[in-house]
Scaffold this motif. Sequence first.
Motif, PDB file in Angstrom:
ATOM      1  N   SER A  46       0.823  -1.205   0.000  1.00 59.43           N
ATOM      2  CA  SER A  46       0.000   0.000   0.000  1.00 59.43           C
ATOM      3  C   SER A  46       0.862   1.262   0.000  1.00 59.43           C
ATOM      4  N   GLU A  47       0.577   2.137  -0.936  1.00 61.23           N
ATOM      5  CA  GLU A  47       1.276   3.426  -1.028  1.00 61.23           C
ATOM      6  C   GLU A  47       0.785   4.366   0.072  1.00 61.23           C
ATOM      7  N   VAL A  48       1.683   5.168   0.624  1.00 64.40           N
ATOM      8  CA  VAL A  48       1.338   6.110   1.681  1.00 64.40           C
ATOM      9  C   VAL A  48       0.240   7.066   1.222  1.00 64.40           C
ATOM     10  N   HIS A  49       0.285   7.518  -0.020  1.00 63.29           N
ATOM     11  CA  HIS A  49      -0.686   8.514  -0.479  1.00 63.29           C
ATOM     12  C   HIS A  49      -2.125   7.995  -0.426  1.00 63.29           C
ATOM     13  N   ARG A  50      -2.311   6.684  -0.399  1.00 59.57           N
ATOM     14  CA  ARG A  50      -3.674   6.122  -0.321  1.00 59.57           C
ATOM     15  C   ARG A  50      -4.296   6.320   1.056  1.00 59.57           C
ATOM     16  N   VAL A  51      -3.487   6.366   2.092  1.00 64.08           N
ATOM     17  CA  VAL A  51      -4.017   6.535   3.444  1.00 64.08           C
ATOM     18  C   VAL A  51      -3.697   7.903   4.038  1.00 64.08           C
ATOM     19  N   THR A  56       3.214  11.953   0.930  1.00 64.56           N
ATOM     20  CA  THR A  56       4.126  11.205   0.059  1.00 64.56           C
ATOM     21  C   THR A  56       5.462  11.913  -0.130  1.00 64.56           C
ATOM     22  N   SER A  57       5.442  13.234  -0.303  1.00 64.05           N
ATOM     23  CA  SER A  57       6.706  13.949  -0.535  1.00 64.05           C
ATOM     24  C   SER A  57       7.585  13.978   0.712  1.00 64.05           C
ATOM     25  N   SER A  58       7.031  13.686   1.875  1.00 59.32           N
ATOM     26  CA  SER A  58       7.817  13.659   3.114  1.00 59.32           C
ATOM     27  C   SER A  58       8.389  12.288   3.424  1.00 59.32           C
ATOM     28  N   VAL A  59       7.867  11.248   2.764  1.00 62.12           N
ATOM     29  CA  VAL A  59       8.244   9.867   3.071  1.00 62.12           C
ATOM     30  C   VAL A  59       9.434   9.444   2.212  1.00 62.12           C
ATOM     31  N   THR A  60      10.364   8.718   2.846  1.00 68.32           N
ATOM     32  CA  THR A  60      11.540   8.215   2.161  1.00 68.32           C
ATOM     33  C   THR A  60      11.151   7.057   1.243  1.00 68.32           C
ATOM     34  N   SER A  61      11.766   6.996   0.079  1.00 69.85           N
ATOM     35  CA  SER A  61      11.523   5.920  -0.878  1.00 69.85           C
ATOM     36  C   SER A  61      11.994   4.595  -0.291  1.00 69.85           C
ATOM     37  N   PRO A  62      11.252   3.514  -0.461  1.00 73.79           N
ATOM     38  CA  PRO A  62       9.990   3.408  -1.176  1.00 73.79           C
ATOM     39  C   PRO A  62       8.850   4.046  -0.369  1.00 73.79           C
ATOM     40  N   THR A  63       7.962   4.734  -1.061  1.00 72.42           N
ATOM     41  CA  THR A  63       6.889   5.493  -0.404  1.00 72.42           C
ATOM     42  C   THR A  63       5.700   4.592  -0.079  1.00 72.42           C
TER      43      THR A  63
END
Length: 186
Positions: A46-51, A56-63
């Motif tokens: 699950s991608e961070v942007h979904r929850v 997302t721009s603050s989260v380190t890859s993989p997001t």
Amino acid sequence: MGAWRGRLLVATPAIEDGVFARSVVFLLDHDAHGALGVIVNRPLDSEVHRVLPGWTSSVTSPTLLFQGGPVEADGALAVGVLADPAPADGPPPGWQPMAGRVGLVDLDGAPPAPQHLAGLRVFAGYAGWSPGQLEDEVEEGAWLVLDGEPGDLISRHPESLWRDVVRRQPGDLRYWTTLPDDPSDN
């Protein structure tokens, strides 16, 4: 107490299955009341942007969201690493220090400015131990308590983190990386 705060718990081959098999846990807290940490090498699909739209721009890859542990798996917590150990303008809003440059970030507030953090992860759930439980598990040989490196918590290659941490240890521990994931394959 508190001696293990900020250190890594690395699962030994004694933990053969379940969420903790070949896991690396960053200990956020450890005292007379127990221990709390997050599994740092279990990205979810699950991608961070979904929850958390906007994070997302603050989260380190993989997001991706990470499986932090089996406790309160339907909840989320964010763990960040400060870019500067003593930022001139203070820590970001919603920051709760935990261990050194590592702290919790309030998910109900605005995402921290990118210049404040070296990295950030969002975890679904956490790992928790009651008083004495973790110490017993370490004594039984289920976990190694090791010093981490600065990038372990926010590794861009979390799927190889267990092997990477074990490989850099002295002595025979490195041979564990040659064991198959399923011991019955041996």
